[in-house]
Scaffold this motif. Structure first.
Motif, PDB file in Angstrom:
ATOM      1  N   GLY A   3       7.480 -28.521 -67.009  1.00 49.14           N
ATOM      2  CA  GLY A   3       8.006 -29.158 -68.339  1.00 49.14           C
ATOM      3  C   GLY A   3       7.255 -28.807 -69.601  1.00 49.14           C
ATOM      4  N   ALA A   6       8.575 -25.542 -70.749  1.00 48.74           N
ATOM      5  CA  ALA A   6       9.973 -25.935 -71.312  1.00 48.74           C
ATOM      6  C   ALA A   6      10.005 -26.357 -72.655  1.00 48.74           C
ATOM      7  N   GLN A   7       8.925 -27.425 -72.815  1.00 47.03           N
ATOM      8  CA  GLN A   7       8.534 -27.908 -74.103  1.00 47.03           C
ATOM      9  C   GLN A   7       8.094 -26.834 -75.112  1.00 47.03           C
ATOM     10  N   GLY A   9       9.010 -23.659 -74.735  1.00 44.78           N
ATOM     11  CA  GLY A   9       9.901 -22.813 -75.055  1.00 44.78           C
ATOM     12  C   GLY A   9      11.020 -23.353 -76.067  1.00 44.78           C
ATOM     13  N   LEU A  10      10.945 -24.703 -76.326  1.00 39.29           N
ATOM     14  CA  LEU A  10      11.895 -25.611 -77.142  1.00 39.29           C
ATOM     15  C   LEU A  10      11.352 -25.343 -78.610  1.00 39.29           C
TER      16      LEU A  10
END
Length: 252
Positions: A3, A6-7, A9-10
Motif C-alpha cells: 500500500g 502504491a501511495q 506511486g500516486l
C-alpha cells in the motif's frame, strides 16, 4: 508495504502530471536565474506540493503540506528581490510594521505545524513537540536547498527509510522522485513552495514514527540546525547565499 508503494506511486504520478502541465503552460513569472546563470522554472515546487498532499493519506498531513506550500509560494512570488535573510531580519521588519513574505512563512508554517501536530498526537507535550518537528523539518529542507538536487536527495534520504515504519513517508518520497532528474539537470527548482511542502510532509512521517523521546531529540536537532542556519544566513552576503531558490536574490 504494498500500500505504501502504491501511495508513493500516486504521489509520483500526480507530481509528474502537474509538473508537465505547468511546464506546458509556461509563464515568465515562475522563471528564475540560478547561480550558474541558467534560466530555470519553479514548476517543481507546486508539482511536489500537490503530489505530496494528494497522496498524504491523512487529513492533518495534507493540510500542513498545502499550507506550507502556499506560504512558500507566497514567498516565491512576493519575496522576489528581498535580500533580507534570517528570522531576526523578518521579525525586526514585523516590529516596524512591515509584514514580509518571510514572516508569513514563519508564522504560517509554524501555526500549521502546531495544528497538524495537535491532530496527530494525543498528549499535550507530544502535540507541541510534533508541531516543532513538522515546522522545523519544513525549514530544514528549505535550508539545505542550496544546490541542484540537494533538497530532493535529503527528502529521499529521510523518507525512504521510513517507508516500512509508517504511511506518511511514501508521499514525499514519491513526489521528490518525480522531479529529481529535472532538478539535477537544472531545468527546474523547488523554490520555497516545494522545499517547505516536502519538508512538512517528511516532518509528519517523523512524527508518526516516533514517541516522545524521539520527538524531543528530533526537535532539538532541528532547532540547532535552524540556529546554525540563522548565523550562516546573516553572515553571508546576498550573492553567495542562494536560499531555497538558489538564485542571486532570495529571502529566507
Amino acid at each position: 508495504m504494498i500500500g505504501r508503494v502504491a501511495q508513493a506511486g500516486l504521489a509520483f504520478a500526480v507530481a509528474r502530471g502537474v509538473y508537465g502541465a505547468l511546464r506546458f503552460r509556461g509563464g515568465t513569472g515562475w522563471e528564475r536565474t540560478n547561480r550558474r546563470g541558467r534560466t530555470v522554472d519553479l514548476c517543481a515546487g507546486p508539482a511536489t506540493a500537490v503530489g505530496a498532499a494528494v497522496a498524504a493519506g491523512s487529513g492533518p498531513a495534507a493540510f500542513v503540506v498545502l499550507v506550507a506550500g502556499a506560504c512558500g509560494a507566497y514567498d516565491d512570488v512576493r519575496g522576489r528581490g528581498d535580500e533580507r535573510r534570517g528570522f531576526r531580519a523578518h521579525l525586526e521588519a514585523l516590529r516596524d510594521g512591515e509584514v514580509t513574505s518571510g514572516a508569513v512563512k514563519l508564522f504560517g508554517i509554524g501555526a500549521a505545524g502546531l495544528v497538524a501536530g495537535a491532530l496527530l498526537k494525543e498528549r499535550p507535550v507530544d502535540k507541541v513537540l510534533a508541531g516543532v518537528v513538522i515546522a522545523g523539518t519544513a525549514h530544514f529542507v528549505n535550508l539545505v536547498d542550496v544546490a541542484p538536487g540537494r533538497a530532493l536527495l535529503t527528502v529521499l534520504g529521510l523518507g525512504a527509510p521510513g517507508l516500512p515504519r509508517g504511511p506518511f513517508a511514501a508521499a514525499p518520497t514519491g513526489a521528490a522522485a518525480a522531479v529529481l532528474a529535472d532538478d539535477l539537470g537544472e531545468r527546474t527548482m523547488l523554490g520555497d513552495t516545494g522545499a517547505h511542502a516536502l519538508g512538512a510532509a517528511v516532518g509528519c512521517a517523523v512524527v508518526a514514527g516516533n514517541g516522545r523521546l524521539g520527538l524531543a531529540l528530533h526537535a532539538a536537532g532541528l532547532v540547532a540546525a535552524a540556529a546554525y542556519g540563522e548565523r550562516r544566513e546573516t553572515r553571508t552576503s546576498p550573492p553567495e547565499a542562494g536560499g531555497s531558490q538558489r538564485i542571486r536574490t532570495s529571502p529566507v
